[in-house]
Design a protein around this motif. Structure first.
Motif, PDB file in Angstrom:
ATOM      1  N   HIS A  80      38.057  27.005  36.533  1.00  0.00           N
ATOM      2  CA  HIS A  80      36.942  26.419  36.075  1.00  0.00           C
ATOM      3  C   HIS A  80      37.273  24.917  35.423  1.00  0.00           C
ATOM      4  N   THR A  81      36.239  23.879  35.657  1.00  0.00           N
ATOM      5  CA  THR A  81      36.590  22.584  35.188  1.00  0.00           C
ATOM      6  C   THR A  81      35.515  22.533  34.078  1.00  0.00           C
ATOM      7  N   THR A  82      35.864  21.955  33.029  1.00  0.00           N
ATOM      8  CA  THR A  82      35.282  21.750  31.861  1.00  0.00           C
ATOM      9  C   THR A  82      35.207  20.060  31.317  1.00  0.00           C
ATOM     10  N   THR A  83      34.537  20.011  30.229  1.00  0.00           N
ATOM     11  CA  THR A  83      34.550  18.502  29.410  1.00  0.00           C
ATOM     12  C   THR A  83      34.921  18.670  28.106  1.00  0.00           C
ATOM     13  N   ALA A  84      35.738  18.062  27.449  1.00  0.00           N
ATOM     14  CA  ALA A  84      36.101  18.269  26.257  1.00  0.00           C
ATOM     15  C   ALA A  84      34.907  17.714  25.257  1.00  0.00           C
ATOM     16  N   ILE A  85      34.544  18.375  24.343  1.00  0.00           N
ATOM     17  CA  ILE A  85      33.657  17.900  23.437  1.00  0.00           C
ATOM     18  C   ILE A  85      34.086  17.207  22.354  1.00  0.00           C
ATOM     19  N   THR A  86      34.883  17.908  21.679  1.00  0.00           N
ATOM     20  CA  THR A  86      35.611  17.455  20.305  1.00  0.00           C
ATOM     21  C   THR A  86      37.044  17.887  20.420  1.00  0.00           C
ATOM     22  N   VAL A  87      37.952  16.870  19.899  1.00  0.00           N
ATOM     23  CA  VAL A  87      39.357  16.963  19.846  1.00  0.00           C
ATOM     24  C   VAL A  87      39.769  16.749  18.511  1.00  0.00           C
ATOM     25  N   ASN A  88      40.331  17.800  17.769  1.00  0.00           N
ATOM     26  CA  ASN A  88      40.901  17.510  16.550  1.00  0.00           C
ATOM     27  C   ASN A  88      42.206  17.580  16.505  1.00  0.00           C
ATOM     28  N   HIS A  89      43.053  16.832  15.991  1.00  0.00           N
ATOM     29  CA  HIS A  89      44.338  16.828  15.540  1.00  0.00           C
ATOM     30  C   HIS A  89      44.588  17.484  14.388  1.00  0.00           C
ATOM     31  N   HIS A  90      45.320  18.596  14.219  1.00  0.00           N
ATOM     32  CA  HIS A  90      45.860  19.089  13.149  1.00  0.00           C
ATOM     33  C   HIS A  90      47.092  18.874  12.531  1.00  0.00           C
ATOM     34  N   THR A  91      47.171  18.412  11.425  1.00  0.00           N
ATOM     35  CA  THR A  91      48.756  18.155  10.813  1.00  0.00           C
ATOM     36  C   THR A  91      48.674  18.521   9.241  1.00  0.00           C
ATOM     37  N   ALA A  92      49.704  19.067   8.974  1.00  0.00           N
ATOM     38  CA  ALA A  92      49.892  19.158   7.453  1.00  0.00           C
ATOM     39  C   ALA A  92      51.200  18.853   6.932  1.00  0.00           C
ATOM     40  N   PRO A  93      51.274  17.382   6.665  1.00  0.00           N
ATOM     41  CA  PRO A  93      52.584  17.044   6.326  1.00  0.00           C
ATOM     42  C   PRO A  93      53.146  17.812   5.196  1.00  0.00           C
ATOM     43  N   GLY A  94      54.464  18.165   5.148  1.00  0.00           N
ATOM     44  CA  GLY A  94      54.869  18.669   4.036  1.00  0.00           C
ATOM     45  C   GLY A  94      54.821  20.187   3.783  1.00  0.00           C
ATOM     46  N   LEU A  95      54.013  20.743   4.669  1.00  0.00           N
ATOM     47  CA  LEU A  95      53.636  22.208   4.528  1.00  0.00           C
ATOM     48  C   LEU A  95      54.182  22.815   5.839  1.00  0.00           C
ATOM     49  N   PRO A  96      54.386  24.047   5.634  1.00  0.00           N
ATOM     50  CA  PRO A  96      55.426  24.928   6.657  1.00  0.00           C
ATOM     51  C   PRO A  96      54.247  25.499   7.645  1.00  0.00           C
ATOM     52  N   VAL A  97      53.336  24.751   8.195  1.00  0.00           N
ATOM     53  CA  VAL A  97      52.343  24.965   9.278  1.00  0.00           C
ATOM     54  C   VAL A  97      52.667  24.015  10.567  1.00  0.00           C
ATOM     55  N   PRO A  98      52.408  24.676  11.673  1.00  0.00           N
ATOM     56  CA  PRO A  98      52.384  23.642  12.816  1.00  0.00           C
ATOM     57  C   PRO A  98      51.507  22.966  13.055  1.00  0.00           C
ATOM     58  N   ALA A  99      51.976  21.693  13.735  1.00  0.00           N
ATOM     59  CA  ALA A  99      51.119  20.477  14.164  1.00  0.00           C
ATOM     60  C   ALA A  99      50.212  20.914  15.426  1.00  0.00           C
ATOM     61  N   CYS A 100      49.197  20.405  15.696  1.00  0.00           N
ATOM     62  CA  CYS A 100      48.523  20.975  17.036  1.00  0.00           C
ATOM     63  C   CYS A 100      47.338  20.143  17.410  1.00  0.00           C
ATOM     64  N   THR A 101      46.953  20.182  18.290  1.00  0.00           N
ATOM     65  CA  THR A 101      45.578  19.352  18.935  1.00  0.00           C
ATOM     66  C   THR A 101      44.595  20.612  19.287  1.00  0.00           C
ATOM     67  N   GLU A 102      43.641  20.691  18.912  1.00  0.00           N
ATOM     68  CA  GLU A 102      42.446  21.516  19.250  1.00  0.00           C
ATOM     69  C   GLU A 102      41.283  20.872  20.038  1.00  0.00           C
ATOM     70  N   VAL A 103      41.176  21.397  21.261  1.00  0.00           N
ATOM     71  CA  VAL A 103      40.100  20.845  22.009  1.00  0.00           C
ATOM     72  C   VAL A 103      39.148  22.030  22.288  1.00  0.00           C
ATOM     73  N   VAL A 104      37.698  21.592  22.008  1.00  0.00           N
ATOM     74  CA  VAL A 104      36.638  22.360  22.264  1.00  0.00           C
ATOM     75  C   VAL A 104      35.841  21.991  23.212  1.00  0.00           C
ATOM     76  N   CYS A 105      35.863  22.747  24.401  1.00  0.00           N
ATOM     77  CA  CYS A 105      35.295  22.511  25.786  1.00  0.00           C
ATOM     78  C   CYS A 105      33.767  22.845  25.888  1.00  0.00           C
ATOM     79  N   GLU A 106      33.042  22.057  26.775  1.00  0.00           N
ATOM     80  CA  GLU A 106      31.642  22.505  27.069  1.00  0.00           C
ATOM     81  C   GLU A 106      31.624  23.490  28.065  1.00  0.00           C
TER      82      GLU A 106
END
Length: 106
Positions: A80-106
């Motif tokens: 299935h082909t879709t389009t990215a609506i929003t893109v969020n880059h999650h970071t938490a410098p100094g905290l033990p949580v992983p950095a990632c990119t969240e993409v919400v698709c139409e």
């Protein structure tokens, strides 16, 4: 900075980064095939950058360096082909949580 563990990124998607509008419509840069991601195909209601409420068909989590501006074309694992609506880059410098990119698709 820690990253999302590769073992969690079980799906593969293809991303064609949005490059803007041209004389014949949307223009995309070269396709990035085989991008590791975690895809959630559950529909949910989201707000687009222009304020509209849209039902998202999928949400994907990928590595923190993913080149996927809003408007990018994404081919999901099921073809299935879709389009990215929003893109969020999650970071938490100094905290033990992983950095990632969240993409919400139409």
């Amino acid at each position: 900075m820690t990253r999302v563990p590769p073992a969690l990124l079980r799906h593969r998607v293809t991303v064609e980064p949005y490059a803007g509008e041209g004389a014949y419509g949307a223009q995309y840069r070269h396709a990035i095939p085989d991008v590791p991601a975690l895809v959630d195909a559950s529909p949910r209601l989201v707000r687009a950058p222009d304020g509209r409420q849209i039902t998202a068909s999928a949400t994907l989590i990928a590595g923190p360096m993913l080149d996927c501006p809003p408007g990018s074309r994404i081919t999901l694992p099921d073809g299935h082909t879709t389009t990215a609506i929003t893109v969020n880059h999650h970071t938490a410098p100094g905290l033990p949580v992983p950095a990632c990119t969240e993409v919400v698709c139409e």
